[in-house]
Design a protein around this motif. Structure first.
Motif, short mmCIF file in Angstrom:
data_model
loop_
_atom_site.label_atom_id
_atom_site.label_comp_id
_atom_site.label_asym_id
_atom_site.label_seq_id
_atom_site.Cartn_x
_atom_site.Cartn_y
_atom_site.Cartn_z
N SER A 1 0.83 -1.21 0.00
CA SER A 1 0.00 0.00 0.00
C SER A 1 0.86 1.25 0.00
O SER A 1 0.40 2.34 -0.36
CB SER A 1 -1.02 0.02 1.14
N GLY A 2 2.14 1.10 0.35
CA GLY A 2 3.07 2.22 0.27
C GLY A 2 3.27 2.69 -1.17
O GLY A 2 3.72 3.80 -1.40
N THR A 3 2.91 1.85 -2.15
CA THR A 3 3.01 2.30 -3.54
C THR A 3 1.97 3.39 -3.82
O THR A 3 2.11 4.14 -4.77
CB THR A 3 2.77 1.15 -4.54
N ALA A 4 0.93 3.45 -3.00
CA ALA A 4 -0.02 4.55 -3.14
C ALA A 4 0.49 5.73 -2.32
O ALA A 4 0.78 6.79 -2.85
CB ALA A 4 -1.39 4.12 -2.66
N CYS A 5 0.62 5.52 -1.00
CA CYS A 5 1.08 6.61 -0.13
C CYS A 5 1.62 6.01 1.16
O CYS A 5 1.02 5.08 1.72
CB CYS A 5 -0.08 7.55 0.17
N PRO B 1 8.74 4.07 4.01
CA PRO B 1 8.93 5.21 3.10
C PRO B 1 9.90 4.96 1.93
O PRO B 1 9.97 5.76 1.02
CB PRO B 1 9.47 6.31 4.02
N PHE B 2 10.62 3.82 1.95
CA PHE B 2 11.46 3.50 0.79
C PHE B 2 10.61 3.03 -0.40
O PHE B 2 11.03 3.15 -1.54
CB PHE B 2 12.45 2.37 1.13
N THR B 3 9.44 2.48 -0.11
CA THR B 3 8.59 1.98 -1.20
C THR B 3 8.19 3.15 -2.10
O THR B 3 7.94 4.25 -1.62
CB THR B 3 7.29 1.35 -0.65
N THR B 4 8.11 2.87 -3.40
CA THR B 4 7.82 3.95 -4.34
C THR B 4 6.36 4.38 -4.24
O THR B 4 5.46 3.67 -4.69
CB THR B 4 8.12 3.46 -5.77
N CYS B 5 6.13 5.54 -3.62
CA CYS B 5 4.76 6.03 -3.48
C CYS B 5 4.33 6.77 -4.76
O CYS B 5 5.16 7.11 -5.60
CB CYS B 5 4.65 6.95 -2.28
N SER B 6 3.03 7.02 -4.85
CA SER B 6 2.52 7.66 -6.08
C SER B 6 3.04 9.09 -6.23
O SER B 6 3.04 9.62 -7.33
CB SER B 6 1.00 7.65 -6.08
N ALA B 7 3.50 9.70 -5.13
CA ALA B 7 4.05 11.06 -5.23
C ALA B 7 5.41 11.05 -5.93
O ALA B 7 5.83 12.05 -6.50
CB ALA B 7 4.19 11.66 -3.84
N ARG B 8 6.11 9.90 -5.85
CA ARG B 8 7.40 9.82 -6.55
C ARG B 8 7.16 9.65 -8.06
O ARG B 8 8.02 9.99 -8.86
CB ARG B 8 8.20 8.62 -6.06
N LEU B 9 6.00 9.09 -8.39
CA LEU B 9 5.72 8.75 -9.78
C LEU B 9 5.89 9.94 -10.75
O LEU B 9 6.58 9.81 -11.76
CB LEU B 9 4.32 8.14 -9.87
N PRO B 10 5.28 11.12 -10.45
CA PRO B 10 5.46 12.25 -11.37
C PRO B 10 6.93 12.60 -11.59
O PRO B 10 7.35 12.90 -12.71
CB PRO B 10 4.75 13.40 -10.67
N GLY C 1 13.28 0.51 -4.66
CA GLY C 1 12.57 0.96 -3.46
C GLY C 1 12.26 -0.21 -2.54
O GLY C 1 12.51 -0.17 -1.33
N PHE C 2 11.75 -1.29 -3.14
CA PHE C 2 11.40 -2.47 -2.35
C PHE C 2 12.65 -3.12 -1.76
O PHE C 2 12.69 -3.50 -0.59
CB PHE C 2 10.64 -3.47 -3.24
N ALA D 1 9.67 1.83 -19.47
CA ALA D 1 8.86 1.03 -18.54
C ALA D 1 9.76 0.18 -17.66
O ALA D 1 9.52 0.05 -16.45
CB ALA D 1 7.90 0.15 -19.32
N LEU D 2 10.81 -0.38 -18.25
CA LEU D 2 11.74 -1.22 -17.46
C LEU D 2 12.45 -0.39 -16.40
O LEU D 2 12.67 -0.85 -15.28
CB LEU D 2 12.75 -1.89 -18.39
N THR D 3 12.81 0.85 -16.77
CA THR D 3 13.47 1.72 -15.78
C THR D 3 12.52 2.00 -14.61
O THR D 3 12.93 1.96 -13.44
CB THR D 3 13.88 3.06 -16.43
N LEU D 4 11.26 2.27 -14.95
CA LEU D 4 10.29 2.54 -13.88
C LEU D 4 10.15 1.33 -12.97
O LEU D 4 10.15 1.46 -11.73
CB LEU D 4 8.93 2.91 -14.49
N MET D 5 10.08 0.15 -13.58
CA MET D 5 9.95 -1.06 -12.77
C MET D 5 11.18 -1.26 -11.89
O MET D 5 11.08 -1.62 -10.72
CB MET D 5 9.75 -2.27 -13.67
#
Lengths: 700, 43
Positions: free
Chosen positions: A392-396, A421-430, A462-463, A452-456
């Motif tokens: 759920s940290g991927t959201a916030c 907080p290391f998990t990639t939250c949606s605020a990091r996404l932009p 983060g994980f 896409a691979l870089t994003l993954m």
């Protein structure tokens, strides 16, 4: 005026309570928080027959009225406080046809509070497949209630449910269990001491660790004539109560429910065998993640480009339509519109991310992921339950940190709080998306785009950082604790379109409006700081630049650009940026990026809005945010400012840095100390700085 | 519009933005409740 009644939707987790809520309220719902606490409160309005309106509250899922978390205590506190404005006229207890026995425990407890109680048997469409038959008449008679058999999946029985809610006054409030049967002597004394109070309510007040508004436990302890029991004795009585309730439920279900196992089809076991397999389980999970990130990129590029160019056109239109507006027009065009454009542009990608998360949760697959990951989590000193906050940290990170409350061991909970907080939250996404689009080429490998691979990879970093630091913390923290892992595996379901759509809508709305207000305010502040400045260099910029370039044959546009650039450099924001530039230059950043990093401490997504605002000041071109950033030149090294080295450095900085004021505040709240958020901030920022420095120096 | 009038509008908007940010991050209402478990550290 039509009458309005309060309806509380209560039930165990995974009973489809939210589906019932969505079926009753549709789009007439809103999400907020309970006063003073950060537990989500969902409420909505439903029109019932005979012109009655129902105010429906979707209470947090709970297995019983014995609270073990803040979410559960919200349910108890509401049911025990008649003076609460949300106190229900009727409680609708949602149960799942396959887990009726367990669900009825909660039903009997609520009924014993003498609140009109209606039982909903959900997922009726699965009855035949599972070989289940119910004798509704018999069950209604034994439980002294009305039962609505529904299927939210097939939209069956909803009108009947509304009808039954509107007839709530006909429901019996007779308790299922006589509370004094638990311990006759003790309960007689209790009743004598409080003759006007409901016995079962008193019992809950005594046994629950909840801060009740009206009937406080201290008031009970203060009555000299009544002496309560020790904690251990009370626990034994609670167990006795649960046994008595199950005896009652078993007797009722013996005749009221028949299960013919020979008729049951078991797809679940077959699917579980593959999805939780010790090798294939992980392979499938990995490919699901890969598909998600590929889809986020492929599907959202068209709407994103459209939004980006629309905001650029809007900003230009404002400038052309109100040319005499001066600073006010500039504030709107360069500050507000550009800042907002920097967040609205990410709506498509955020919506797609939540779409996939919602589908995985709705289908029941997410619980399998929890189970699957427990094997790995244990090795790093985390609980299997830690995967829920990490996912759920991927959201916030904020709700994710609050979701750690169901981890029983304090050590495991603390570690999970510190690493989430290391998990990639949606605020990091932009931030990731804009930088990736600038520095990673658009090519493909095996049909998958590099971007896409870089994003993954960033999500995996983060994980990995979260579990790696958990392993270190597990070794370093000297806290002794024992733990166990229990997770409910719901049945597999085809996700309901309505539920998925409402989740995506609600989460995207929360992201846009929650972050949007902050970004708007910060954009205004930044624009003012960038448009005003002290001293001659700022106020006399036109004369200084005209004189400086008098000998050169500059066009009017080039001259105006030089003036704007000079003014920005000597504005308040420029001076601040210059002051911090020596610290960030080794990372490959200029003072403008420095300002964006500092301002994004309020919220990470502010980074893009800040750069959009800074780059817009003084610019008359109808350019998109991405083009403006791509056109920036490194003042020292020459070439594009956002190149591969500085881009990777920035991505890694954001992957590790604790750039979120609200997360620090919630960590302080959950640990009741500034010690942990301070450690968290210092260590994460130090890691981010070192990793960003090494990557830039190595790649430049 | 005169420059002074424009400045007044801009700084009024700035003040509203600053008050919003101040209320959002600095002047917050305190939570009243503990989480319910004994070993959570928030009691």
């Amino acid at each position: 005026m039509s009458k309005q009644i309060n309806v509380a939707l209560i039930g165990n987790p995974n009973t489809g309570k939210t589906s019932v809520f969505n079926a009753l309220t549709g789009l007439n719902q809103q999400v907020g928080n309970y006063p003073g606490i950060t537990v989500e409160k969902k409420e909505g309005i439903c029109k019932l027959p005979r012109g009655v309106k129902a105010h429906i509250i979707d209470l947090p899922g709970t297995y019983s009225l014995n609270a073990s978390s803040l979410d559960e205590s919200v349910v108890i506190e509401l049911l025990l406080n008649k003076n609460d404005k949300d106190f229900p006229d009727v409680a609708v207890v949602v149960s799942d046809v396959e887990n009726l026995k367990r669900n009825l425990l909660l039903f009997t407890q609520i009924k014993d509070l003498e609140i009109p109680c209606l039982l909903v048997v959900n997922m009726a469409d699965r009855m035949r497949r599972k070989g289940i038959t119910l004798d509704i008449g018999y069950l209604e008679q034994q439980l002294e209630t009305k039962i609505a058999v529904i299927s939210t999946r097939k939209n069956e029985g909803i009108e009947n449910l509304k009808q039954q809610i509107s007839n709530y006054k006909e429901l019996s409030v007779k308790p299922c269990l006589n509370a004094s049967e638990i311990d006759t002597e003790y309960f007689n004394r209790l009743q004598k001491a409080f003759p006007n109070q409901l016995l079962y309510k008193l019992w809950l007040v005594i046994t629950q660790d909840v801060n009740f508004g009206k009937t406080d436990r201290k008031d009970i302890d203060a009555i000299a004539s009544f002496k309560t029991k020790s904690k251990g004795d009370l626990k034994r009585l609670q167990q006795k109560e649960t046994i008595k309730r199950y005896q009652f439920i078993n007797n009722v279900l013996k005749r009221g429910q028949t299960i013919d196992i020979t008729q049951a089809t078991d797809v679940r076991t077959k699917l579980d065998r593959i999805l939780t397999h010790k090798i294939w389980g992980y392979v499938i999970f990995f490919f699901i993640l890969l598909t998600i990130f590929q889809a986020i990129y492929d599907w959202s590029s068209v709407p994103m480009d459209w939004i980006d160019s629309s905001f650029a056109s809007l900003s230009n239109w404002v400038k052309e339509t109100f040319p005499g507006g001066g600073k006010v027009t500039d504030l709107i065009a360069e500050g507000i519109i550009s800042g907002l454009g920097g967040i609205v542009i990410f709506i498509p990608q955020i919506a797609f991310l939540f779409l996939f998360i919602s589908i995985l949760e709705e289908s029941g697959y997410m619980s399998r992921v929890v189970f699957l990951m427990d094997r790995i989590m244990r090795r790093f000193g985390l609980s299997g339950k830690s995967i829920v906050p990490l996912i759920s940290g991927t959201a916030c990170a904020i709700p994710a940190i609050m979701a750690t409350r169901n981890i029983e061991s304090w050590k495991e909970r603390l570690i999970t709080i510190l690493v989430t907080p290391f998990t990639t939250c949606s605020a990091r996404l932009p931030v990731y998306l804009i930088i990736i689009s600038l520095v990673i080429p658009e090519g493909r490998i095996l049909g998958l785009s590099y971007q896409a691979l870089t994003l993954m990879l960033l999500y995996l970093i983060g994980f990995g950082a979260a579990v790696g630091s958990a392993w270190i913390l597990n070794k370093v923290l000297k806290i002794k604790s024992k733990t166990f892992f229990v997770v409910e595996m719901p049945n597999y379901k085809v996700p309901l379109f309505k539920n998925v759509a409402l989740t995506v809508l609600e989460k995207t709305k929360a992201f846009i409006f929650g972050a949007g207000k902050i970004i708007l305010a910060i954009s205004i502040v930044l624009w003012v700081l960038a448009s005003y400045g002290p001293g001659e260099q700022f106020n006399n910029a036109e004369n200084i630049i005209t004189e400086q370039y008098a000998a050169q044959d500059l066009t009017e546009d080039e001259l105006q650009q030089k003036i704007a650039s000079h003014k920005l450099e000597h504005s308040f924001i420029g001076l601040t940026g210059r002051a911090i530039e020596p610290a960030i230059r080794p990372l490959g950043y200029d003072w403008k990026i420095g300002i964006a990093i500092v301002s994004s401490f309020a919220a990470r997504e502010v980074f893009v809005g800040t750069l959009a605002t800074i780059y817009s000041v003084g610019s008359d071109d109808e350019e998109t945010i991405k083009n403006r950033m791509a056109g920036e030149v490194n003042p020292i090294l020459g070439g594009p400012l956002f190149n591969f080295a500085s881009g990777i450095s920035l991505l890694l900085f954001y992957a590790f840095a604790m750039q979120c004021m609200s997360t620090l505040a919630i960590v302080k709240k959950e640990t009741n100390s500034w010690k942990w958020p301070t450690y968290q901030f210092v260590i994460m920022t130090a890691i981010a700085y070192i990793v960003a420095l090494l990557s830039f120096q190595f790649l430049k | 519009m005169s420059t002074l009038f424009q400045d007044i509008i801009v700084f009024t908007i700035l003040a509203v933005a600053l008050v919003f940010l101040f209320k959002k991050y600095i002047w917050k209402k305190k939570a009243k409740k503990a989480c319910g478990t004994d070993d959570c550290g928030c009691h």
